[in-house]
Design a protein around this motif. Sequence first.
Motif, PDB file in Angstrom:
ATOM      1  N   TYR A 239       0.846  -1.189   0.000  1.00 50.32           N
ATOM      2  CA  TYR A 239       0.000   0.000   0.000  1.00 50.32           C
ATOM      3  C   TYR A 239       0.884   1.242   0.000  1.00 50.32           C
ATOM      4  N   VAL A 240       0.602   2.164  -0.910  1.00 47.50           N
ATOM      5  CA  VAL A 240       1.347   3.410  -0.996  1.00 47.50           C
ATOM      6  C   VAL A 240       0.426   4.559  -0.603  1.00 47.50           C
ATOM      7  N   CYS A 241       0.844   5.310   0.398  1.00 48.99           N
ATOM      8  CA  CYS A 241       0.061   6.451   0.884  1.00 48.99           C
ATOM      9  C   CYS A 241       0.968   7.672   0.904  1.00 48.99           C
ATOM     10  N   GLY A 242       0.879   8.480  -0.134  1.00 49.17           N
ATOM     11  CA  GLY A 242       1.775   9.629  -0.233  1.00 49.17           C
ATOM     12  C   GLY A 242       3.214   9.163  -0.321  1.00 49.17           C
ATOM     13  N   LYS A 243       4.048   9.590   0.618  1.00 53.26           N
ATOM     14  CA  LYS A 243       5.459   9.207   0.597  1.00 53.26           C
ATOM     15  C   LYS A 243       5.737   7.924   1.385  1.00 53.26           C
ATOM     16  N   PHE A 244       4.682   7.341   1.958  1.00 53.15           N
ATOM     17  CA  PHE A 244       4.864   6.148   2.783  1.00 53.15           C
ATOM     18  C   PHE A 244       4.433   4.881   2.042  1.00 53.15           C
ATOM     19  N   VAL A 318      -3.599   1.528  16.076  1.00 51.47           N
ATOM     20  CA  VAL A 318      -4.490   0.388  15.798  1.00 51.47           C
ATOM     21  C   VAL A 318      -4.754  -0.485  17.014  1.00 51.47           C
ATOM     22  N   THR A 319      -4.144  -0.164  18.148  1.00 54.48           N
ATOM     23  CA  THR A 319      -4.297  -1.020  19.334  1.00 54.48           C
ATOM     24  C   THR A 319      -5.754  -1.189  19.743  1.00 54.48           C
ATOM     25  N   LYS A 320      -6.511  -0.099  19.771  1.00 58.49           N
ATOM     26  CA  LYS A 320      -7.904  -0.189  20.216  1.00 58.49           C
ATOM     27  C   LYS A 320      -8.789  -0.945  19.234  1.00 58.49           C
ATOM     28  N   PRO A 321      -8.829  -0.581  17.932  1.00 58.58           N
ATOM     29  CA  PRO A 321      -9.723  -1.301  17.023  1.00 58.58           C
ATOM     30  C   PRO A 321      -9.351  -2.778  16.839  1.00 58.58           C
ATOM     31  N   LEU A 322      -8.058  -3.104  16.927  1.00 57.46           N
ATOM     32  CA  LEU A 322      -7.649  -4.497  16.754  1.00 57.46           C
ATOM     33  C   LEU A 322      -7.576  -5.242  18.090  1.00 57.46           C
ATOM     34  N   GLN A 323      -7.739  -4.506  19.190  1.00 54.76           N
ATOM     35  CA  GLN A 323      -7.670  -5.086  20.539  1.00 54.76           C
ATOM     36  C   GLN A 323      -6.350  -5.837  20.727  1.00 54.76           C
ATOM     37  N   LEU A 324      -5.263  -5.105  20.559  1.00 60.02           N
ATOM     38  CA  LEU A 324      -3.942  -5.705  20.713  1.00 60.02           C
ATOM     39  C   LEU A 324      -3.610  -5.850  22.192  1.00 60.02           C
ATOM     40  N   GLU A 325      -3.199  -7.050  22.560  1.00 65.96           N
ATOM     41  CA  GLU A 325      -2.856  -7.337  23.948  1.00 65.96           C
ATOM     42  C   GLU A 325      -1.615  -8.217  24.008  1.00 65.96           C
ATOM     43  N   SER A 326      -1.059  -8.341  25.184  1.00 65.31           N
ATOM     44  CA  SER A 326       0.020  -9.290  25.456  1.00 65.31           C
ATOM     45  C   SER A 326       1.136  -9.205  24.433  1.00 65.31           C
ATOM     46  N   GLN A 327       1.925  -8.136  24.528  1.00 72.76           N
ATOM     47  CA  GLN A 327       3.045  -8.018  23.596  1.00 72.76           C
ATOM     48  C   GLN A 327       3.951  -9.239  23.719  1.00 72.76           C
ATOM     49  N   LEU A 328       4.258  -9.831  22.565  1.00 77.10           N
ATOM     50  CA  LEU A 328       5.035 -11.065  22.520  1.00 77.10           C
ATOM     51  C   LEU A 328       6.520 -10.740  22.411  1.00 77.10           C
ATOM     52  N   VAL A 343     -10.344 -11.019  16.411  1.00 77.07           N
ATOM     53  CA  VAL A 343      -9.998 -12.002  15.381  1.00 77.07           C
ATOM     54  C   VAL A 343     -10.827 -11.828  14.108  1.00 77.07           C
ATOM     55  N   ALA A 344     -11.890 -11.031  14.176  1.00 79.51           N
ATOM     56  CA  ALA A 344     -12.701 -10.782  12.971  1.00 79.51           C
ATOM     57  C   ALA A 344     -11.978  -9.868  11.994  1.00 79.51           C
ATOM     58  N   ALA A 345     -10.942  -9.175  12.469  1.00 79.50           N
ATOM     59  CA  ALA A 345     -10.237  -8.205  11.622  1.00 79.50           C
ATOM     60  C   ALA A 345      -9.119  -8.893  10.844  1.00 79.50           C
ATOM     61  N   SER A 346      -9.436  -9.246   9.592  1.00 81.39           N
ATOM     62  CA  SER A 346      -8.427  -9.790   8.688  1.00 81.39           C
ATOM     63  C   SER A 346      -7.722  -8.621   7.999  1.00 81.39           C
ATOM     64  N   ARG A 347      -6.881  -8.918   7.031  1.00 78.46           N
ATOM     65  CA  ARG A 347      -6.194  -7.842   6.311  1.00 78.46           C
ATOM     66  C   ARG A 347      -7.180  -6.892   5.653  1.00 78.46           C
ATOM     67  N   LYS A 348      -8.335  -7.407   5.269  1.00 85.07           N
ATOM     68  CA  LYS A 348      -9.354  -6.570   4.630  1.00 85.07           C
ATOM     69  C   LYS A 348      -9.771  -5.420   5.555  1.00 85.07           C
ATOM     70  N   LEU A 353      -7.083   0.641   8.144  1.00 80.76           N
ATOM     71  CA  LEU A 353      -6.576   1.295   9.342  1.00 80.76           C
ATOM     72  C   LEU A 353      -5.153   1.791   9.113  1.00 80.76           C
ATOM     73  N   VAL A 354      -4.359   0.963   8.430  1.00 83.46           N
ATOM     74  CA  VAL A 354      -2.963   1.334   8.157  1.00 83.46           C
ATOM     75  C   VAL A 354      -2.895   2.489   7.180  1.00 83.46           C
ATOM     76  N   THR A 355      -3.662   2.409   6.084  1.00 84.90           N
ATOM     77  CA  THR A 355      -3.597   3.466   5.072  1.00 84.90           C
ATOM     78  C   THR A 355      -4.167   4.790   5.606  1.00 84.90           C
ATOM     79  N   GLU A 356      -5.192   4.700   6.454  1.00 86.70           N
ATOM     80  CA  GLU A 356      -5.753   5.908   7.056  1.00 86.70           C
ATOM     81  C   GLU A 356      -4.712   6.581   7.960  1.00 86.70           C
TER      82      GLU A 356
END
Length: 361
Positions: A239-244, A318-328, A343-348, A353-356
């Motif tokens: 995914y290309v977003c501007g310069k990123f 993205v921590t809140k929408p993806l509910q990231l927990e327990s850093q490995l 777990v419902a959040a696949s790459r789709k 979230l990343v591009t936004e």
Amino acid sequence: MVKSVEHLHQITFVTGNQSSDMDSVVSAIAYSYFTHCRDASKQVILPFVNIPEADLSLRRDIQYALNNIGIQSKDLIFADDLKKLPADLRMQLILVDHNKLEGENETIMENQFHADVVAIIDHHKDEGLYLNASPRILKTVGSCSTLVLTHFMDTIKERSLDLQTGKFLVSAILLDTSNLKDTYKTKAEDIDVIAQFENQVAGLNKDVLKIENKTLHKQKRSTEGFSFMDILRKDYKEYVCGKFRAGISSVGGSLADLTERFGKKEIESATKKLRDERQLDVMIIMNSYNDAAKNHCRQISMVGKPGAPLATSLVSSVTKPLQLESQLTTLAEDIQSFEQVNVAASRKQVAPLVTEFLSGL
């Protein structure tokens, strides 16, 4: 195949998204074939496989399905073939399984061949582009091929399809909806297409579909002989977003299982090598697997450029929408890995979230 089009002045490609999974490939072939069946006098419309030809071997489910209907790689046009096309070729694009030009290959199509998007059939979020495309069909269903087959159903019903062809055409629906058993992904349209094919194709019944679904999933999971770089390339999108620039690889298996198989050093090295080769600002790995209790689980890992805080900022976003927990702590310190409770959040769902986030920088 490319030699047969080198003399043309104009061509229309039906192209799936840049990961070229089963849904993209089946949708592209079905759209091309049934357009020809509907009106053979129309200009040449060919399926375009949006990956290098060598990467087809990483998609064993697709190879299996193509072999069953007698299609070989030499019968298709791949990303490698773009450089062999005449520079003055006029190109039109029909997008299936995505609705926005994406990735390196479609950038070449747009910039070098000035390609126009003339039609879209997709089941992802509508990006609001190419509003004059016809058809322009965007609807949330389990599989894009459901929408393609529905669009051509009148033409399909006029033809006699053998069992192998019937199985090929519904193969993406089987994979994407787990043979209609995935209640989150499966929609009424998916169920309807399968029912219509059961009625039309001799020998295609629920028992046959159950066996085919099992075989397809086994082939898709097959990674025997793969390096970890192969694993990353197998289902990769950029995914290309501007310069990123961000890359996301969808991977089967937990970090622990993959580390046991490949070793920590190879995983870290391959991940950073792909990041550097693709000149990514952030490389993301999404792990999907079932635990011992057969519960669906996800993990996500991110690594940015050395010394840059981008990956850490993205994690916070993205921590809140993806509910990231327990850093490995499975991998190196600069590769941040987490359990993804949502777990419902696949790459789709993760990609927007990343591009936004990147677009807002």
